[in-house]
Structure formats: C-alpha cells, structure tokens
Design an enzyme around this catalytic site. Sequence first.
Site, short mmCIF file in Angstrom:
data_model
loop_
_atom_site.label_atom_id
_atom_site.label_comp_id
_atom_site.label_asym_id
_atom_site.label_seq_id
_atom_site.Cartn_x
_atom_site.Cartn_y
_atom_site.Cartn_z
N HIS A 1 0.81 -1.22 0.00
CA HIS A 1 0.00 0.00 0.00
C HIS A 1 0.84 1.27 0.00
O HIS A 1 0.54 2.24 -0.66
CB HIS A 1 -0.94 0.00 1.21
CG HIS A 1 -2.33 -0.34 0.83
ND1 HIS A 1 -3.30 -0.67 1.74
CD2 HIS A 1 -2.92 -0.42 -0.39
CE1 HIS A 1 -4.43 -0.92 1.10
NE2 HIS A 1 -4.21 -0.79 -0.18
N GLU B 1 33.32 -0.49 35.83
CA GLU B 1 33.29 -1.63 34.89
C GLU B 1 34.37 -2.66 35.19
O GLU B 1 34.57 -3.60 34.44
CB GLU B 1 33.39 -1.13 33.44
CG GLU B 1 34.50 -0.16 33.18
CD GLU B 1 34.52 0.38 31.74
OE1 GLU B 1 33.83 -0.17 30.87
OE2 GLU B 1 35.25 1.35 31.51
N CYS C 1 25.22 1.94 31.37
CA CYS C 1 25.32 2.15 29.92
C CYS C 1 25.73 0.89 29.16
O CYS C 1 26.07 0.97 28.00
CB CYS C 1 26.30 3.28 29.61
SG CYS C 1 28.00 2.89 30.03
N ASP D 1 31.92 -4.53 30.24
CA ASP D 1 33.19 -4.96 30.80
C ASP D 1 33.02 -5.61 32.18
O ASP D 1 33.70 -6.58 32.50
CB ASP D 1 34.16 -3.77 30.90
CG ASP D 1 34.83 -3.53 29.57
OD1 ASP D 1 35.37 -4.50 29.00
OD2 ASP D 1 34.81 -2.38 29.08
C1 PEP Z 1 30.81 -1.10 29.10
O1 PEP Z 1 31.88 -1.64 29.35
O2 PEP Z 1 29.72 -1.50 29.55
C2 PEP Z 1 30.75 0.05 28.21
C3 PEP Z 1 29.63 0.68 28.00
O3 PEP Z 1 31.88 0.41 27.56
P1 PEP Z 1 32.45 -0.32 26.27
O4 PEP Z 1 31.38 -1.23 25.76
O5 PEP Z 1 32.78 0.80 25.34
O6 PEP Z 1 33.65 -1.01 26.81
MG MG Z 2 33.71 -0.69 28.89
#
Ligand code: PEP
Ligand code: MG
Length: 568
Positions: free
Chosen positions: A193, A424, A495, A448
Amino acid sequence: MQRVTGIGASPGVIAGRAVVLIQREQVLRYRVPAARVDAELARLFGSRDLTRQQLTEIRSSVGRKHGAELASMFDAQLLMLDDQKLLPRAADLVRQQHVNAGWAIRRVFDDFGAVFDDIADEYLRERKGDIADLAGRLKMNLRPGSASAADLLRELDEASVLVADELAPSIAAQIDWSKVRGFATDAGSRTYHTAILARSLGVPAVVGLQEATRIVQPGQLVAIDGDSGELVLEPGEELLARARRHVDDAAPLSGRQGEPAGPAVTADGLRINLDANIEFPDDLAAARYAGAEGIGLYRSEFLLMGGVRSWGEASTDEEAQYGIYRRMVEGMAPGAVTIRTFDLDQEGGGMRGLRLSLLKPDAFRLQLRALLRASRHGALRIMFPFVSAVEELREARRMIRDVAAESGIDDTELRRVPIGAMIEVPAAAYTADLIAREADFLTIGTNDLIQYCLAVDRSDARVSQLYAPLHPAILRMIVMVRRAARRRGIPVSLCGEMASDPVVLALLVGLGLTEFSMTPAAIPLARRLLQEMRSDELRSIAKRALRLSTVEEIEQELERNIVVGQRS
Ligand code: PEP
Ligand code: MG
C-alpha cells in the site's frame, strides 16, 4: 559504493542522509489484577475511539490532497475497527485472561493476519500490512499523547531518505515528503500500500530490500533509484548528479536543534532517563531522532580510528577535538553530553582506559583541554573509563585542575563540569563507595563488568554462553554500586548493552536504577515499555530475583512476570 537490489516501487532518483526507522515492535504482556480489568477495558475502547477519529481525519486529508481513490485505502482499516472478530475478542481476552490490552490486541491481530499468509494473490497478501498498521495505531493510542513514528519524522528538517523495515500507509500519509525525499523498505512489493501511495505522491521508493535497515547506518549517504529498484550506499558522483539534489555533507547536525523528547515515565509516574550511547558525532542525529534526553556515553576513542566522518579528518589535534565536542554539546542542548575519555586497549595486558591515558599525559592533557574548552558551550560531562582504584581518579582530577588553570578556567566554571567514573572493573564495583566520594557521578559499564567479573572474554564466541548479564553476581554488584551512589547523593547510570533488552531493563528499574544509556535504536521501545510498567511491581520482581541462585531461575522469574513478545 554498495548496491542493494529490491523492487522499484516508485520511479525517480534521490539521495540524502539515511534516517533508519525500525517499526517491528515488541509487545509486553503482563497480568492485569482483577481490580484493574475495567480500567484496562476502558483503555482498549478509548484507543478504538481515538483510532477511529484519527483514521477518519487521515482519510479525509488524503482525499483532499490526493483524491478519493487513495483515501479509500483507509476504509478497510475503519471497517476492521468494527469487526466482531477483532476488538470484541481482544476485550474478551482482557476480561477472561487478565492480560493487558496491548497484548490482547497483538494476539487477535496476529491471528487475523496469519489468515493472509497462505493467500496466493499477492495483492490480498499485502493487506496484512494494513492489519499491522491498524494494530500498531491501536497500541499507540492506548497511551494517548505518546509520539508516533510520524511525529518523530516531522522533526526532521533536512533532505533525508527514510530507510524503514516497514512503512505503514497511515504513517506514510502523514510524512512531510518535502523533508523526507524518498524511502526504502525491507518489506513490501509493488502492491504494498505504501508503494502505491509513494507512486501517487511522486516520491522515489524501493521496497522489498529485506535487509536494508540492517545494512544502512543512520546518517549514511544513500541514494534511492526507484527506476532500477536499487538502494545505493555511498553513491558515486554520477548518481549524485542524477539525483540533482544538494546533499548537505558539511553540517549533518544543522537544523536538528528541536526539543529532545521528555523523559520516559512508568505507569506509576517514576521518571526514567534514557540517554544514548554513540560512537560517531554524526550519530547525534540518530540519538535525537530516537528521543534520547542526552548522550550518556560518547566513545571518544573512535575519533582516533578514523571515526570522524563529516566533520573533518580524524585527528588528535586539540582544535579538531574541541570543534567536535563543542558541536556535540551544542547539537544536543539542552541535554547533556557525557564524553568518555579515550578507552583504548592497544597495549593489551589490562593497560587500557584511564590507566593508559595516565601513562600518556600529553595526549590526555590535550583531550582534557579540548573537553574543558568545549564545556563552555553547553552541558558536558567528562567520564573516565576503566577506573580500578581511587588513586587513578585522584590523579585524573589533578590533571583536570592543572589543565583548567592553564586554560584560564576558574573553580566556579570547573565545578559546572561533572566528572564521573565508569564502574566496569569488579574492583571499582567493590569500592564504589570510596570512588563515589571523589566522583560527581558513576556509570556502570556492564559490558566490561560482566566479562571481568565472570572471567569471560566478551569477544570470544567459545565462552559466549557464559557471558550472563543476569548472573547473581552481576545483579548484586549493580545494587552495590547503586547504593554507594545513592548514599553519596550522586547520580548513577548504566550504559552496558544489557539495558537494551526490555525485560532486563525492567529488572534494572526494579533494582532501583533510573538512568540508562543505550544504543539509540533501543530507546523508543524502552520508552514505550516503561510506560506500561509499574515501578512498585518491578521492585517486587527484582527483590525476588535477588534471592534466586542461578541465571536460569532469574530468567524464569522474569519470564513469568514480564513477557515481551515479538511481533513481526
Ligand atoms: C561497558 O563496558 O559497559 C561500556 C559501555 O563500555 P564499552 O562497551 O565501550 O567497553
Ligand atoms: Mg567498557
């Protein structure tokens, strides 16, 4: 130059920066307590009413602009809205099985859509797209006010090319095609579509590309050749000339200064920050587009790997770095940009991240100077990777103070630049309370942390099954770091990749985290799913998970309580 061949759906050649839209969405299933069933049914019917109103409006606006024939495309959706086999059946599921309305909609529409799979007639088979389009709209309208893909696409204001897994006609009908100059989709055939719509609008389009969204990077220069049915990545001069469009190669950020989307909020009102992890300055556009509040992790070491695409050549030059950081903070304003200092692992043996930077003071000071100068132009946070001891953080802070003094930045100005440590390395997690005393914020890097805590190389396929984000040790470490930060009253975010998995994200919220940074593509789904969850329920799930002994038990606990299903 790379060519991907699909089906030319609408003629013409166009080039521009790619915007990648992933619509294949995941849907959450959760139990609705008996007392909330009536409210859930009210949401379902409210969504139906709103959907009817929107489709009627879309139909008349398409009719006004493009004629009755195209407008009739939406009649089928309006008819389905009143089909006894669809919404009434979804309501029964909510009533009888106490499932959420979003899941019930998915169930009945999936069943209905499956009927079309076996139909030989291609035109009829494509009507499945209309069913998915309607189901998507109903689900969006369960949360009125949330931004739809069409709303997001409206924010684009430069010549761009849309690369989508699928593009529903009701969304295509609302796109401003003076900004989006053409599109390519993984799905579809000539009788798709949206392809029909594209032809009538005169928008070049290629459909049926299968894997375009996987191959094309957001921001990448692409050309669409609707005549030959090709999507061309990094097109050559000849094709660009044919496209006869000015491609704004120099300033991919220009004009993308719109307001960032607001925070994600759980169903019971807990605010959750969703920031983006990026590797290239150009990814800022994707982060904004995905509704990231800020950049929670910019992996600056990519600058040293030829990662600067359109802002000049890769360089360790202070001016070049300053220019890039400055454009980033200005481009993301008012959101903050967290720039991680180089996390290089060139020497092996654990000599990486902050440790390596401290060993190369000249390069490190140059980066710090560029960062401090850029911090005068917006909200910039400096973050150190791979911190494993308080001494390293002290040393790095000392260098920042020196560099600030040399650059004429006084203490008041310096205090406005938060300095954080990534947690980490297990040693950092265990001493997070000590590190928190000397950092302005902490960020848990689980990628990490998992590899060093579980002694599993994250890049080695042989041990990949042992790389377990839900290992009890990881969950405990996360809680430990969260507590340390909270006691000191400093922010803590996470993160690592694990936050991109919606079920794991739900658990992390239950563990008390409220700030995340993830790959931009994961943000829209995370936002939607969080809106459906209650933080108090997630806290009890997390509490139970923390008492379990194995990854499998934890996974089962999550599966029982938070189910995210795939809709294709
Ligand atoms: C991590 O270690 O979780 C991180 C976000 O850093 P990178 O993946 O760049 O080592
Ligand atoms: Mg890392």
